[in-house]
Design an enzyme around this catalytic site. Structure first.
Site, PDB file in Angstrom:
ATOM      1  N   GLU A 446     -29.340 -44.297  63.736  1.00  0.00           N
ATOM      2  CA  GLU A 446     -29.403 -43.400  64.888  1.00  0.00           C
ATOM      3  C   GLU A 446     -30.558 -42.407  64.698  1.00  0.00           C
ATOM      4  OE1 GLU A 446     -25.412 -41.899  64.620  1.00  0.00           O
ATOM      5  OE2 GLU A 446     -24.609 -43.916  64.915  1.00  0.00           O
ATOM      6  N   LEU A 475     -25.534 -45.991  69.444  1.00  0.00           N
ATOM      7  CA  LEU A 475     -24.770 -45.017  68.669  1.00  0.00           C
ATOM      8  C   LEU A 475     -23.425 -45.622  68.236  1.00  0.00           C
ATOM      9  CD1 LEU A 475     -24.276 -41.286  69.764  1.00  0.00           C
ATOM     10  CD2 LEU A 475     -22.968 -42.468  68.030  1.00  0.00           C
ATOM     11  N   GLU A 477     -21.705 -46.815  64.356  1.00  0.00           N
ATOM     12  CA  GLU A 477     -21.881 -47.128  62.939  1.00  0.00           C
ATOM     13  C   GLU A 477     -21.391 -48.533  62.598  1.00  0.00           C
ATOM     14  OE1 GLU A 477     -20.734 -44.226  64.102  1.00  0.00           O
ATOM     15  OE2 GLU A 477     -22.454 -42.990  63.557  1.00  0.00           O
ATOM     16  N   GLN A 499     -25.935 -41.496  59.723  1.00  0.00           N
ATOM     17  CA  GLN A 499     -26.468 -40.148  59.955  1.00  0.00           C
ATOM     18  C   GLN A 499     -25.769 -39.063  59.125  1.00  0.00           C
ATOM     19  OE1 GLN A 499     -26.647 -38.537  64.185  1.00  0.00           O
ATOM     20  NE2 GLN A 499     -28.733 -39.192  63.772  1.00  0.00           N
ATOM     21  N   HIS A 548     -20.698 -32.272  59.326  1.00  0.00           N
ATOM     22  CA  HIS A 548     -22.040 -32.281  58.750  1.00  0.00           C
ATOM     23  C   HIS A 548     -22.018 -31.927  57.273  1.00  0.00           C
ATOM     24  CE1 HIS A 548     -22.660 -31.379  63.144  1.00  0.00           C
ATOM     25  NE2 HIS A 548     -23.074 -32.603  62.960  1.00  0.00           N
TER      26      HIS A 548
END
Ligand SMILES: Cc1ncc(C[n+]2csc(CCOP(=O)(O)OP(=O)(O)O)c2C)c(N)n1
Ligand SMILES: [Mg+2]
Length: 756
Positions: A446, A475, A477, A499, A548
């Site tokens: 991505e 998008l 995985e 990502q 994240h």
């Protein structure tokens, strides 16, 4: 359809095993046959008026159907004698032999577990092979099983391009699509394929399986590809028997859901009738091969004899319904065609039926007399091959000088001539070098192309090597990892990017159940080498929150056979990536490369501007030995800190404070390789030092730290003073609170000072 439903149902049938009933039905059906009989057709004449199938084709398909059926019947009998270990059968699905007949043995196939007919038919394509014996060996879990070496009952074959599947439903669809895309992609990058360029990929599954997210994502990605006029020659074969274990698929659902999907071309075929179905199947295959478009073949089947030998349908399904299903047995229809066409007499047919039965039983008895896997070493032999010499040689093989110059622009721009740089830059340079070295390398994921990824780690790569080798995916995985398997199956070197580590987990089955298991379940005959780069771990200041800053290495650590590397600095990243790539090339390994996001841009170690975490670029003849740690202050013996990733610079800083406070000299060991852990190296450092601190930014439970402590205990150092500094068993909150849940430098210092 054919009047076999007894009405009323005789009491004697109620307690009977349904396999025996199907068996008896067939024989009785033939004996009782009184229909018209034509004169025997010529070999190349249509088997029935108007049929696309000739007499020879029919006879061979029928033989394949009978082989499949008798393997099932044999398995039901010999399972109870512990000679066979698998009873999920193909009965009612034998019409899938038609798909095998109209495709080639070089069309890679990813098959449903009811593929006995398909396999028997595909075996014809390579002279000298024996479908009965080979299948019997797999049913018996014999070490001589040519598909899996006795590891599983799989439909698989190296010479027949059938890549073995375990029976997780739908998990093979993304890689089947990936393989189809790879077949087309090879031409665009000038890669020599192991199969003919006009090959298609066959991928079969059941009706209930179509509802699975993994199936849906493959259909979507196939259509997404075709919508952009990009070729994706995959033939999805939905073997619709109307049921999944005990749950009925709503009547008409498959056609409703697939007949009008944009960019997924729908064909229907009668899998219960060779005469009618053959032409329909052939049309779907021709369409897929010629148009190079994703094609959905809706094949009508029934399920006979229950989901598996353990499924006593009689206990949960109405007897009348069971009998109705048994009455649509495709073998009855084939028998009718054989008799009606004049191709076979009743005696011929019954004799063929019995000789096929005898053949299957004889093969099964033979298979049972062969050795099984009895040693753990033999079971694990194909799981994680490692050839240190060739890997080192490959990892340190220097790319062609001209290719490097083209990649970096000029002699002066070569990365080893540049001043020290941080992690993100060094990974980027290493990728450029690997692309110069391997023309078959592909990088995708991505946002990786023009933007160069969220953290610009792949920036410039597309410009240097073109959009055919560096490209954005949709998008998803699961699709990214399915593509990786597909490219690998076709001999390319995939470097997919995930990502964030958090987003690996929802697609993890593509590695856990599929990629990592291929060498194991194919006895090392198939391999899908890849290096998956994953932006990972916590401590980000710019972009916070749980997803994240995911630190769950635990979810990766128990996947058998994979390699996990996690560098903490740029030069290590370069040499580690070279080794991982070589392990993929030489030993076909599935490698995960965890990139600590928070260290991407770290330049300094102790103080702003000191440049302590910037490194020079290792020349391409250097590589990191697999399993080797980096040791800071190797002579120190007062305390050893065993750590990795963000823990390394944090521990180095903490070491200064500890030394200042206690006067201890601190050895910091960056383990770098997280799976397998180098237990010998861990034990050596612990043996040389008075105290041990384990710094693991992952969670307390099941994190790498647990593995380190176990290695220490098992090495006999159970009484060494030891502490663990680990993340909390919680999700990561946003903003400053994130730092409450992961180890801090102060925590490291405090834990060390608390030791005597
Ligand atoms: C991901 C996953 N979930 C559940 C199962 C258990 N399971 C095995 S087969 C099956 C039903 C599949 O039905 P269908 O796709 O129609 O194939 P059929 O057996 O009817 O040929 C289920 C639920 C599985 N193997 N994999
Ligand atoms: Mg089904």
């Amino acid at each position: 359809m054919f009047a076999v439903v007894p009405d009323p149902i005789p009491a004697r049938m109620k307690g009977l095993n349904r396999a025996e009933i199907c068996d008896a039905n067939f024989q009785q059906f033939v004996r009782d046959w009184e229909g018209p009989r034509a004169a025997a057709p010529a070999e190349d004449a249509p088997i029935l008026h108007g049929s696309a199938l000739d007499a020879r084709g029919f006879r061979e398909l029928f033989e394949s159907q009978l082989i499949s059926r008798h393997l099932d019947l044999m398995a039901r009998v010999l399972r109870v004698q512990n000679k066979v270990f698998y009873t999920i059968g193909s009965s009612g699905h034998e019409g899938n032999a038609m798909v095998a007949r109209v495709t080639r043995h070089t069309d890679p196939a990813f098959l449903h577990y009811r593929s006995g007919g398909f396999m028997a038919e595909r075996f014809r394509k390579v002279p000298g092979m024996d479908p009965v014996m080979d299948s019997a060996l797999s049913f018996a879990a014999s070490a001589d099983d040519p598909a899996s070496g006795g590891r599983h009952k799989v439909w698989g074959s190296k010479p027949l391009w059938v890549l073995p599947q375990t029976s997780t439903i739908a998990s093979h669809l993304p890689k089947a699509l990936g393989t189809a895309i790879a077949i087309e992609h090879a031409r665009r990058i000038g890669h020599a394929l192991p199969v003919p360029a006009d090959s298609i990929v066959v991928c079969s599954f059941g009706d209930a399986s179509t509802n699975h997210a993994t199936a849906q994502t493959a259909f979507n990605a196939a259509a997404y590809t075709a919508y952009q006029k990009l070729p994706a020659p995959v033939l999805f074969v939905c073997e619709d028997n109307g049921i999944g274990i005990s749950v009925k698929t709503p009547e008409g659902w498959i056609a409703r859901n697939f007949a009008h999907r944009p960019d997924l071309d729908y064909f229907a075929a009668d899998g219960l009738d060779l005469g009618a179905g053959y032409g329909q199947v052939a049309r779907a295959v021709e369409h897929c091969r010629r148009m190079r478009r994703p094609t959905f073949l809706h094949l009508r089947t029934v399920r006979l004899m229950g989901h598996a030998g353990t499924d006593f349908e009689i206990e949960w399904r109405a007897l009348g319904e069971l009998c109705a299903v048994e009455a649509s047995d495709p073998l009855l229809r084939s028998a009718a065609i054989a008799l009606q066409s004049g191709l076979m007499s009743k005696q011929d047919l019954l004799a063929l039926y019995e000789t096929t039965r005898a053949r299957c039983f004889a093969a099964a008895e033979d298979a049972d007399s062969r050795p099984r896997l009895t040693r753990l070493d033999d079971v694990m032999a194909p799981l994680a091959p490692y050839s240190p010499g060739p890997v080192h040689e490959e990892a340190t093989r220097v790319p062609d000088a001209a290719a490097r110059l083209a990649a970096f622009g000029s002699e002066a721009a070569l990365p080893e001539r540049q001043p020290p740089k941080h992690l993100a830059v060094q990974i980027n340079q290493t990728l450029h070098d690997l692309f110069a070295k391997y023309p078959e390398a592909l990088l995708f994921g991505e946002d990786v192309a023009k933007k160069g990824g969220v953290y610009t780690v792949t920036k410039g790569l597309q410009k240097a090597f073109g959009g055919r080798r560096v490209f954005n995916t949709l998008l998803d995985e699961t699709t990214i990892l399915g593509l990786a398997q597909g490219f690998a199956n076709m001999g390319m070197l995939p470097l997919p990017e995930i990502q964030y580590l958090a987003y690996f987990h929802n697609a993890g089955d593509q590695i856990r159940g599929e990629a990592a298991s291929l060498q194991f379940f194919s006895n090392g005959q198939y391999r899908n080498p890849m290096v998956v780069r994953i932006a990972s771990l916590g401590y980000q200041r710019g972009f916070g929150g749980h997803f994240h800053n995911d630190n769950s290495i635990a979810a990766l650590r128990d996947i058998p056979g994979i390699v996990i590397g996690c560098p903490s600095r740029g030069d290590d990243a370069a040499t580690m990536l070279r080794t991982l790539t070589a392990m993929a090339k030489v030993d076909g390994r599935v490698c995960l490369f965890l990139e600590p996001i928070a260290l991407y841009m770290a330049k300094d170690l102790y103080a702003a501007g000191d440049g302590g975490w910037s490194t020079t670029y290792p020349t391409p003849d250097q590589a990191m030995p697999f399993g080797e740690a980096r040791v800071y202050d190797a002579d120190a013996t007062d305390l050893v800190v065993l750590t990795f990733g963000n823990g390394v610079p944090m521990s180095l800083r903490a070491a200064r404070a500890i030394e200042a406070e206690r006067g201890w000299r601190v050895r910091v060991v960056d383990l770098r390789w997280l799976l397998p852990l180098n237990e010998g190296e861990i034990a050596r450092h612990v043996g040389e030092c008075a105290r041990v601190l384990v710094v693991d930014e992952g969670r307390r439970s099941a994190g790498v730290g647990e593995g380190i402590v176990t290695a220490i205990a098992e090495a006999g150092f159970g009484d060494v003073p030891l502490r663990r500094v680990v993340g909390a068993d919680t999700f990561t909150p946003l903003a400053g609170a994130a730092f409450l849940v992961i180890p801090s430098e102060a925590d490291i210092v405090t834990a060390a000072l608390a030791m005597v």
